[in-house]
Every structure is written in structure tokens, then in C-alpha cells.
Design a protein around this motif. Sequence first.
Motif, PDB file in Angstrom:
ATOM      1  N   SER A  34     -12.522 -27.883   6.876  1.00  0.00           N
ATOM      2  CA  SER A  34     -13.762 -26.776   6.528  1.00  0.00           C
ATOM      3  C   SER A  34     -12.615 -25.586   6.037  1.00  0.00           C
ATOM      4  CB  SER A  34     -14.195 -26.419   8.108  1.00  0.00           C
ATOM      5  OG  SER A  34     -13.152 -26.090   8.778  1.00  0.00           O
ATOM      6  N   PHE A  35     -13.408 -24.575   5.581  1.00  0.00           N
ATOM      7  CA  PHE A  35     -12.697 -23.402   5.055  1.00  0.00           C
ATOM      8  C   PHE A  35     -13.272 -22.194   5.773  1.00  0.00           C
ATOM      9  CE2 PHE A  35     -15.684 -24.863   1.736  1.00  0.00           C
ATOM     10  CZ  PHE A  35     -16.148 -23.558   1.439  1.00  0.00           C
ATOM     11  N   GLU A  36     -12.734 -20.976   5.427  1.00  0.00           N
ATOM     12  CA  GLU A  36     -13.224 -19.741   5.863  1.00  0.00           C
ATOM     13  C   GLU A  36     -12.549 -19.054   4.662  1.00  0.00           C
ATOM     14  OE1 GLU A  36     -11.529 -19.120   9.787  1.00  0.00           O
ATOM     15  OE2 GLU A  36     -13.047 -20.172  10.575  1.00  0.00           O
ATOM     16  N   ARG A  46     -18.226 -19.553   5.485  1.00  0.00           N
ATOM     17  CA  ARG A  46     -17.546 -20.774   6.147  1.00  0.00           C
ATOM     18  C   ARG A  46     -18.154 -21.942   5.291  1.00  0.00           C
ATOM     19  NH1 ARG A  46     -17.333 -17.535  10.282  1.00  0.00           N
ATOM     20  NH2 ARG A  46     -15.497 -17.368  11.430  1.00  0.00           N
ATOM     21  N   GLY A  47     -17.528 -23.061   5.184  1.00  0.00           N
ATOM     22  CA  GLY A  47     -18.098 -24.202   4.459  1.00  0.00           C
ATOM     23  C   GLY A  47     -17.161 -25.474   4.859  1.00  0.00           C
ATOM     24  N   LEU A  76     -18.793 -30.958  -0.860  1.00  0.00           N
ATOM     25  CA  LEU A  76     -18.612 -29.352  -0.468  1.00  0.00           C
ATOM     26  C   LEU A  76     -20.066 -29.125   0.243  1.00  0.00           C
ATOM     27  CD1 LEU A  76     -16.840 -26.727  -1.851  1.00  0.00           C
ATOM     28  CD2 LEU A  76     -19.103 -26.304  -1.404  1.00  0.00           C
ATOM     29  N   ASP A  77     -19.925 -28.402   1.268  1.00  0.00           N
ATOM     30  CA  ASP A  77     -21.395 -28.068   2.049  1.00  0.00           C
ATOM     31  C   ASP A  77     -21.274 -26.702   2.603  1.00  0.00           C
ATOM     32  OD1 ASP A  77     -23.620 -27.698   3.546  1.00  0.00           O
ATOM     33  OD2 ASP A  77     -23.387 -29.692   4.494  1.00  0.00           O
ATOM     34  N   THR A  78     -21.838 -25.744   2.054  1.00  0.00           N
ATOM     35  CA  THR A  78     -21.942 -24.358   2.781  1.00  0.00           C
ATOM     36  C   THR A  78     -23.201 -24.101   3.482  1.00  0.00           C
ATOM     37  OG1 THR A  78     -22.377 -23.069   0.715  1.00  0.00           O
ATOM     38  CG2 THR A  78     -20.276 -23.485   1.112  1.00  0.00           C
ATOM     39  N   ILE A 173     -13.895 -11.497  -3.798  1.00  0.00           N
ATOM     40  CA  ILE A 173     -13.911 -12.587  -2.717  1.00  0.00           C
ATOM     41  C   ILE A 173     -12.605 -12.859  -2.504  1.00  0.00           C
ATOM     42  CG2 ILE A 173     -14.511 -15.099  -2.585  1.00  0.00           C
ATOM     43  CD1 ILE A 173     -16.896 -14.611  -4.303  1.00  0.00           C
ATOM     44  N   GLY A 174     -11.946 -13.386  -1.249  1.00  0.00           N
ATOM     45  CA  GLY A 174     -10.813 -13.124  -0.698  1.00  0.00           C
ATOM     46  C   GLY A 174      -9.850 -14.113  -1.474  1.00  0.00           C
ATOM     47  N   ASP A 175      -8.667 -13.831  -1.443  1.00  0.00           N
ATOM     48  CA  ASP A 175      -7.825 -14.907  -2.007  1.00  0.00           C
ATOM     49  C   ASP A 175      -7.074 -15.883  -0.775  1.00  0.00           C
ATOM     50  OD1 ASP A 175      -5.909 -16.152  -4.023  1.00  0.00           O
ATOM     51  OD2 ASP A 175      -4.462 -14.555  -3.827  1.00  0.00           O
ATOM     52  N   GLU A 176      -7.146 -15.177   0.261  1.00  0.00           N
ATOM     53  CA  GLU A 176      -6.574 -16.142   1.588  1.00  0.00           C
ATOM     54  C   GLU A 176      -7.828 -16.822   1.938  1.00  0.00           C
ATOM     55  OE1 GLU A 176      -4.572 -13.986   4.703  1.00  0.00           O
ATOM     56  OE2 GLU A 176      -2.763 -13.764   3.325  1.00  0.00           O
ATOM     57  N   VAL A 177      -7.441 -18.164   1.945  1.00  0.00           N
ATOM     58  CA  VAL A 177      -8.315 -19.268   2.765  1.00  0.00           C
ATOM     59  C   VAL A 177      -7.691 -19.971   3.914  1.00  0.00           C
ATOM     60  CG1 VAL A 177      -9.555 -21.333   2.228  1.00  0.00           C
ATOM     61  CG2 VAL A 177      -9.171 -19.621   0.307  1.00  0.00           C
ATOM     62  N   ARG A 178      -8.503 -19.902   4.807  1.00  0.00           N
ATOM     63  CA  ARG A 178      -8.114 -20.567   6.071  1.00  0.00           C
ATOM     64  C   ARG A 178      -8.586 -22.119   6.028  1.00  0.00           C
ATOM     65  NH1 ARG A 178      -6.592 -18.488  11.535  1.00  0.00           N
ATOM     66  NH2 ARG A 178      -6.503 -16.784  10.403  1.00  0.00           N
ATOM     67  N   LEU A 179      -7.663 -23.003   5.825  1.00  0.00           N
ATOM     68  CA  LEU A 179      -8.187 -24.346   5.715  1.00  0.00           C
ATOM     69  C   LEU A 179      -7.900 -25.229   6.982  1.00  0.00           C
ATOM     70  CD1 LEU A 179      -9.064 -26.931   3.961  1.00  0.00           C
ATOM     71  CD2 LEU A 179      -6.796 -27.240   3.645  1.00  0.00           C
ATOM     72  N   ARG A 180      -9.021 -25.731   7.765  1.00  0.00           N
ATOM     73  CA  ARG A 180      -8.936 -26.445   8.960  1.00  0.00           C
ATOM     74  C   ARG A 180      -9.169 -27.860   8.610  1.00  0.00           C
ATOM     75  NH1 ARG A 180      -8.938 -22.792  13.100  1.00  0.00           N
ATOM     76  NH2 ARG A 180      -9.784 -20.728  12.965  1.00  0.00           N
ATOM     77  N   ILE A 181      -8.441 -28.640   9.382  1.00  0.00           N
ATOM     78  CA  ILE A 181      -8.715 -30.236   9.355  1.00  0.00           C
ATOM     79  C   ILE A 181      -8.973 -30.546  10.625  1.00  0.00           C
ATOM     80  CG2 ILE A 181      -7.996 -32.375   8.354  1.00  0.00           C
ATOM     81  CD1 ILE A 181      -6.406 -30.795   6.023  1.00  0.00           C
ATOM     82  N   GLN A 182      -9.906 -31.097  11.054  1.00  0.00           N
ATOM     83  CA  GLN A 182     -10.044 -32.063  12.460  1.00  0.00           C
ATOM     84  C   GLN A 182      -9.794 -33.273  11.921  1.00  0.00           C
ATOM     85  OE1 GLN A 182     -12.442 -29.528  11.675  1.00  0.00           O
ATOM     86  NE2 GLN A 182     -10.997 -28.091  12.833  1.00  0.00           N
TER      87      GLN A 182
END
Length: 188
Positions: A34-36, A46-47, A76-78, A173-182
Motif C-alpha cells: 500500500s502507499f500514502e 492512500r491506495g 492498483l486500487d484507490t 502532489i507529493g514526491d515522497e511516497v510511503r510504501l508499506r508491505i504487509q
Amino acid sequence: MCTARVILAALLASLELNASAADYVIDPTHTYASFEIDHLGFSTQRGQFNRTSGSLAFDPEAKRGQVDIRIDVTSLDTGMALRDDILRGEDWFNAKSFPDILFRSENFVFTGEQLTAVDGKLVMLGEIRPVRLDIARFKCGLNLANRKRGCGADAVTTLRRSDFGLTNGLPFIGDEVRLRIQVEAYTP
């Protein structure tokens, strides 16, 4: 009584043997990326990507392993179909030309006995960049529900999308993306 102890001892011994080096397959029903991202300074959007695959090899005694994760960009799903179609398009993720985001580890980082990070390379839009996934939670053991040995983790990193050539919408739209992987992975 003595027979029960022997059976219990044999069961525990087999679990200990299985706890050493093992190969696992990513469970796509329990693995999500997922990303923010900042949206115009008003909110965090988020998506997630609904399809993943890959593998994990892990040797806790040697404190090393290998993880490969494939994220299906077309999944991809937002939560909004029109936005998803735009993000999958040529100006954003260009899913037709680059259908996958790939992560391949190079090094497992431990603090004492605990896995705390995984260093590797992320491939997105044909660009390859080093990435460190910080591990917030990591556990290996027997999953009583599926009766398989497995490992699971919550991983997170922050990356700059412009490093991968994804510059559309900057600076609004932001340049920094938080990527989470569960991720969960189990023995085949």
C-alpha cells in the motif's frame, strides 16, 4: 502418560528442525503493498495493490535470507475506478509497459536476534534504486490455521517517486511516497 511425553517431545523436536533455514512462497491472500502520498497539502491519499507474488528464503541461525516480491501494477486500487485508470495510464505508472514493481533483497539487517530491516533494490518504471525496508514486526512459526510454517512481516519505506521518473503532478502532489508491505509467506 509416558507415551504422551514421547509424542510431545517428538512433535517439539520436529518443529525445531523446521525452524531452521527454509524456503517460503508469498501468500497473495495475506500480502499487500500500500502507499500514502500528500495530495495538494490537504490530505494524505492512500491506495494499495491487490495482487502480489514472490518468495522468501530465511535462515535465522545464519541471520540471512532472500526475499523477492512482485507487485502487480494493474491491481492498483484507490477505491475510485476513474482515478485508478488514470494512475495505471501512461502518465503515471504506465502499467502496459511496466506491469510490475519488483523488490529483491540484498541484505537482511539484524539488531541482536531481531530482523529490523531488509536492504535491496526496487524496480519501478524501468528504474532501479536502492531501498531499505524497515521491519516493524517479524515472526516465523507454525500457523495453526493452515498448519504450515511461515514468516510474516510489516515493512515500510519512504521513497521519492521522482527518482523513478514518476514526476507527473509535482509539486502539487507529493514526491515522497510511503510504501508499506504487509507480507506472509508459507512453506509450499
